[in-house]
Design an enzyme around this catalytic site. Sequence first.
Site, PDB file in Angstrom:
ATOM      1  N   LYS A  13      28.700  16.845 -32.355  1.00  0.00           N
ATOM      2  CA  LYS A  13      29.187  17.870 -33.027  1.00  0.00           C
ATOM      3  C   LYS A  13      29.380  19.215 -32.683  1.00  0.00           C
ATOM      4  CE  LYS A  13      27.083  17.207 -37.277  1.00  0.00           C
ATOM      5  NZ  LYS A  13      26.376  16.304 -36.510  1.00  0.00           N
ATOM      6  N   ARG A  88      27.279  19.944 -46.286  1.00  0.00           N
ATOM      7  CA  ARG A  88      26.136  19.241 -45.986  1.00  0.00           C
ATOM      8  C   ARG A  88      25.983  18.173 -47.269  1.00  0.00           C
ATOM      9  NH1 ARG A  88      21.034  22.511 -46.061  1.00  0.00           N
ATOM     10  NH2 ARG A  88      20.883  21.863 -48.330  1.00  0.00           N
ATOM     11  N   ARG A 127      16.372  12.146 -24.672  1.00  0.00           N
ATOM     12  CA  ARG A 127      16.347  13.656 -24.170  1.00  0.00           C
ATOM     13  C   ARG A 127      15.061  13.984 -23.489  1.00  0.00           C
ATOM     14  NH1 ARG A 127      18.910  16.212 -29.538  1.00  0.00           N
ATOM     15  NH2 ARG A 127      21.200  15.854 -29.256  1.00  0.00           N
ATOM     16  N   ARG A 161      10.671  16.166 -26.905  1.00  0.00           N
ATOM     17  CA  ARG A 161      10.180  17.020 -28.271  1.00  0.00           C
ATOM     18  C   ARG A 161       9.821  16.213 -29.239  1.00  0.00           C
ATOM     19  NH1 ARG A 161      15.003  21.368 -29.004  1.00  0.00           N
ATOM     20  NH2 ARG A 161      14.831  20.172 -30.839  1.00  0.00           N
ATOM     21  N   ARG A 172      16.018  11.193 -39.697  1.00  0.00           N
ATOM     22  CA  ARG A 172      17.245  12.065 -39.715  1.00  0.00           C
ATOM     23  C   ARG A 172      18.450  11.362 -40.016  1.00  0.00           C
ATOM     24  NH1 ARG A 172      17.261  15.305 -34.307  1.00  0.00           N
ATOM     25  NH2 ARG A 172      19.290  16.318 -35.010  1.00  0.00           N
TER      26      ARG A 172
END
Length: 220
Positions: A13, A88, A127, A161, A172
Amino acid sequence: MRIVLVGPPGAGKGTQAAFLAKNLSIPHISTGDLFRANISQGTALGKQAKAFMDAGNLVPDEVTIGMAKDRMDQPDAEDGFLLDGFPRNVSQAVALDEALKAEGVQLDGVLDLEVPEDEVVKRIAGRRTCRNDSSHVFHVTYSPPGEDGVCDVCGGELYQRGDDTEETVRRRLEVYHSETEPIIDHYKAQGLVVTISALGKVDEVTRRAMEALKKSSGEG
């Protein structure tokens, strides 16, 4: 054009918002930028948000909505904007509807970036970030470093992370499905939603998005 960008974490996004806003000559308004700007400027809303964040609590909808309204009232957003990360949830979407109605304007489209859940997990969990500089980010599949675990830029250690682990990503996604995804149905009822695949190269997704938005607004 007045656009809302929706999609799960890992859909790209932020990247697409920047390209689309530039192509459409409208400001990119992200929730993160709203918080940072209001907190750094010491606005009344920023102070409220900081107090909640410092206490480890979510910022209430009314504070986020207030920030968004103030930003949309600025001169550069007079002819349009692209909202990223706001609304949201459905209550924020209803508040946005009411705010725009009061101004005598309405949204032109809601762009839904669609990505399979397994791909989201693969994108985020793959990542690897440099401990020396968090802007140096690699991916084990899509952009691996020359030497495993070593940053190509500065030689620093690459690590995963805590919020990039598969377990965290799936949590999430659960939050996205329960809180944010329902706004798609809210906007579908208004005939505003255009859904595109967010798979492929960045420029391909941008082109796809531009074509969909122009078609939905009657320009195509």
